[in-house]
Design an enzyme around this catalytic site. Structure first.
Site, PDB file in Angstrom:
ATOM      1  N   GLY A  41      -5.989   1.147   7.896  1.00 54.28           N
ATOM      2  CA  GLY A  41      -7.036   2.103   7.532  1.00 54.28           C
ATOM      3  C   GLY A  41      -8.343   1.354   7.352  1.00 54.28           C
ATOM      4  O   GLY A  41      -8.344   0.132   7.167  1.00 54.28           O
ATOM      5  N   GLN A  71     -16.770  -0.186   4.223  1.00 55.88           N
ATOM      6  CA  GLN A  71     -16.284  -1.560   4.423  1.00 55.88           C
ATOM      7  C   GLN A  71     -17.037  -2.280   5.547  1.00 55.88           C
ATOM      8  O   GLN A  71     -16.991  -3.506   5.626  1.00 55.88           O
ATOM      9  CB  GLN A  71     -14.777  -1.579   4.698  1.00 55.88           C
ATOM     10  CG  GLN A  71     -13.941  -1.130   3.499  1.00 55.88           C
ATOM     11  CD  GLN A  71     -12.459  -1.118   3.817  1.00 55.88           C
ATOM     12  OE1 GLN A  71     -11.949  -0.126   4.332  1.00 55.88           O
ATOM     13  NE2 GLN A  71     -11.781  -2.208   3.536  1.00 55.88           N
ATOM     14  N   CYS A 110      -5.935  -4.841   1.010  1.00 56.36           N
ATOM     15  CA  CYS A 110      -7.227  -4.282   1.421  1.00 56.36           C
ATOM     16  C   CYS A 110      -7.961  -5.321   2.243  1.00 56.36           C
ATOM     17  O   CYS A 110      -8.021  -6.491   1.863  1.00 56.36           O
ATOM     18  CB  CYS A 110      -8.049  -3.903   0.194  1.00 56.36           C
ATOM     19  SG  CYS A 110      -9.650  -3.183   0.605  1.00 56.36           S
ATOM     20  N   LEU A 111      -8.536  -4.877   3.353  1.00 51.96           N
ATOM     21  CA  LEU A 111      -9.278  -5.808   4.208  1.00 51.96           C
ATOM     22  C   LEU A 111     -10.505  -6.370   3.481  1.00 51.96           C
ATOM     23  O   LEU A 111     -11.006  -7.422   3.864  1.00 51.96           O
ATOM     24  CB  LEU A 111      -9.696  -5.114   5.509  1.00 51.96           C
ATOM     25  CG  LEU A 111      -8.523  -4.674   6.402  1.00 51.96           C
ATOM     26  CD1 LEU A 111      -9.032  -3.826   7.563  1.00 51.96           C
ATOM     27  CD2 LEU A 111      -7.747  -5.880   6.918  1.00 51.96           C
ATOM     28  N   HIS A 160      -6.184   5.444  -1.000  1.00 47.03           N
ATOM     29  CA  HIS A 160      -6.849   4.134  -1.021  1.00 47.03           C
ATOM     30  C   HIS A 160      -8.214   4.218  -0.319  1.00 47.03           C
ATOM     31  O   HIS A 160      -9.226   3.723  -0.829  1.00 47.03           O
ATOM     32  CB  HIS A 160      -5.926   3.110  -0.341  1.00 47.03           C
ATOM     33  CG  HIS A 160      -6.507   1.756  -0.094  1.00 47.03           C
ATOM     34  ND1 HIS A 160      -6.002   0.603  -0.667  1.00 47.03           N
ATOM     35  CD2 HIS A 160      -7.535   1.335   0.703  1.00 47.03           C
ATOM     36  CE1 HIS A 160      -6.711  -0.437  -0.262  1.00 47.03           C
ATOM     37  NE2 HIS A 160      -7.642  -0.031   0.583  1.00 47.03           N
ATOM     38  N   GLU A 161      -8.239   4.887   0.837  1.00 47.50           N
ATOM     39  CA  GLU A 161      -9.502   5.015   1.587  1.00 47.50           C
ATOM     40  C   GLU A 161     -10.483   5.917   0.853  1.00 47.50           C
ATOM     41  O   GLU A 161     -11.695   5.654   0.827  1.00 47.50           O
ATOM     42  CB  GLU A 161      -9.244   5.557   2.991  1.00 47.50           C
ATOM     43  CG  GLU A 161      -8.280   4.750   3.848  1.00 47.50           C
ATOM     44  CD  GLU A 161      -8.601   3.284   3.936  1.00 47.50           C
ATOM     45  OE1 GLU A 161      -9.753   2.895   3.685  1.00 47.50           O
ATOM     46  OE2 GLU A 161      -7.676   2.502   4.237  1.00 47.50           O
ATOM     47  N   HIS A 216     -12.392   4.091  -1.641  1.00 43.87           N
ATOM     48  CA  HIS A 216     -13.523   3.329  -1.085  1.00 43.87           C
ATOM     49  C   HIS A 216     -14.782   4.183  -1.017  1.00 43.87           C
ATOM     50  O   HIS A 216     -15.886   3.702  -1.277  1.00 43.87           O
ATOM     51  CB  HIS A 216     -13.204   2.836   0.332  1.00 43.87           C
ATOM     52  CG  HIS A 216     -12.411   1.566   0.397  1.00 43.87           C
ATOM     53  ND1 HIS A 216     -12.856   0.374  -0.127  1.00 43.87           N
ATOM     54  CD2 HIS A 216     -11.216   1.297   0.967  1.00 43.87           C
ATOM     55  CE1 HIS A 216     -11.956  -0.575   0.113  1.00 43.87           C
ATOM     56  NE2 HIS A 216     -10.940  -0.043   0.775  1.00 43.87           N
TER      57      HIS A 216
HETATM   58  O1  GNR Z   1      -4.476  -2.486   6.056  1.00 45.55           O
HETATM   59  C1  GNR Z   1      -4.315  -1.953   4.956  1.00 45.55           C
HETATM   60  N1  GNR Z   1      -3.068  -1.840   4.457  1.00 45.55           N
HETATM   61  C2  GNR Z   1      -2.754  -1.089   3.329  1.00 45.55           C
HETATM   62  C3  GNR Z   1      -1.501  -1.256   2.760  1.00 45.55           C
HETATM   63  C4  GNR Z   1      -1.125  -0.521   1.655  1.00 45.55           C
HETATM   64  C5  GNR Z   1      -2.022   0.376   1.110  1.00 45.55           C
HETATM   65  C6  GNR Z   1      -3.263   0.553   1.669  1.00 45.55           C
HETATM   66  C7  GNR Z   1      -3.636  -0.170   2.769  1.00 45.55           C
HETATM   67  S1  GNR Z   1      -5.195   0.069   3.466  1.00 45.55           S
HETATM   68  C8  GNR Z   1      -5.482  -1.496   4.183  1.00 45.55           C
HETATM   69  C9  GNR Z   1      -6.779  -1.501   4.986  1.00 45.55           C
HETATM   70  C10 GNR Z   1      -7.945  -1.247   4.073  1.00 45.55           C
HETATM   71  O2  GNR Z   1      -8.450  -2.067   3.372  1.00 45.55           O
HETATM   72  N2  GNR Z   1      -8.404  -0.030   4.035  1.00 45.55           N
HETATM   73  O3  GNR Z   1      -9.407   0.287   3.219  1.00 45.55           O
HETATM   74 NI    NI Z   2      -9.216  -1.082   1.520  1.00 40.66          NI
END
Ligand code: GNR
Ligand code: NI
Length: 172
Positions: A46, A51, A94-95, A136-137, A140
Site C-alpha cells: 500500500g 508518503q 511501513c515504507l 494503516h493508509e 497516513h
Molecule cells: O508494505 C506495507 N506492508 C504492510 C504490512 C502490514 C500492515 C500495513 C502495511 S502497509 C505497508 C506499506 C506502507 O507503508 N503503506 O503506507
Molecule cells: Ni505506511
C-alpha cells in the site's frame, strides 16, 4: 510514469493532514500511476500520497501475492465505515518507517467508501490484511503512523534508530 522518493520518519511532512481531491482527473490518475510504480519498486502492499510528499487523500494498494497477477486498487477520498468491535492484531510495517515491524491492534473488519480510478463511487467490505492495510493508509492521510499505536517507549526507540540511520546515510 515515474518512481518517486518515499519520505521517511521523523520527516515532519508525514504529519500533515491530506486534503480531499476535488476531481479525479488525468493529473490525479498520473499521480496514482506513479504511486503504484513506486509501491511495486519498494515492494510495499500500500502507499498513501503523503508518503511521496503529496498531501492529497489518495491511496493505492495491491494485495496480490508474488506469483499472482498484479491487481492494483486506487482509492480517492476514502472513508472508513462500520469498523467492527472485534479487533485483530497484525504485524505492520511501513515504507516510511523502514525495517521496523510491530503488532498493531485495529478493528478486524470495516467498509471503505471511495472514488475509484475513474471517479466512480465504490464501497468494499474489508477484512483480514485488506482491513488492516486500508486503516494503516487512512492513518497516513491524517498524519498518523503505525508507530503512534505503540507505547511511547517503543516509538521513541524506533525514531531514535531511524534518526541515527539517517545521520549515517547523510555522511556516506
Ligand atoms: O508494505 C506495507 N506492508 C504492510 C504490512 C502490514 C500492515 C500495513 C502495511 S502497509 C505497508 C506499506 C506502507 O507503508 N503503506 O503506507
Ligand atoms: Ni505506511
Amino acid at each position: 510514469m515515474a518512481i518517486r522518493e518515499i519520505l521517511t520518519a521523523p520527516d515532519p511532512r508525514l504529519r500533515r493532514i491530506s486534503t480531499p481531491v476535488e476531481v479525479v482527473d488525468d493529473a490525479v490518475r498520473a499521480l496514482m500511476d506513479d504511486m503504484v510504480e513506486t509501491m511495486y519498486d519498494a515492494k510495499g502492499i500500500g502507499l498513501a500520497a503523503i508518503q511521496v510528499d503529496v498531501p492529497r487523500r489518495v491511496i493505492v494498494m495491491d494485495l496480490a501475492g508474488e506469483d499472482e497477477e498484479p491487481s492494483p486498487i486506487y482509492f480517492v477520498n476514502p472513508e472508513i465505515l462500520d469498523p467492527s468491535g472485534e479487533t485483530s492484531l497484525y504485524q505492520e510495517g511501513c515504507l516510511s518507517v523502514p525495517e521496523f515491524y510491530e503488532e498493531v491492534e485495529r478493528p478486524a473488519k470495516c467498509r471503505v467508501r471511495y472514488l475509484d480510478y475513474n471517479g466512480v463511487e465504490t464501497t468494499l467490505d474489508a477484512e483480514g490484511l485488506f482491513a488492516t492495510c486500508i486503516q494503516h493508509e487512512m492513518d497516513h492521510l491524517n498524519g498518523v503512523l503505525f508507530i503512534d499505536h505503540l507505547s511511547r517507549l517503543k516509538r521513541d526507540r524506533i525514531l531514535r534508530k531511524l534518526k541515527k540511520e539517517q545521520r549515517l546515510a547523510a555522511m556516506a
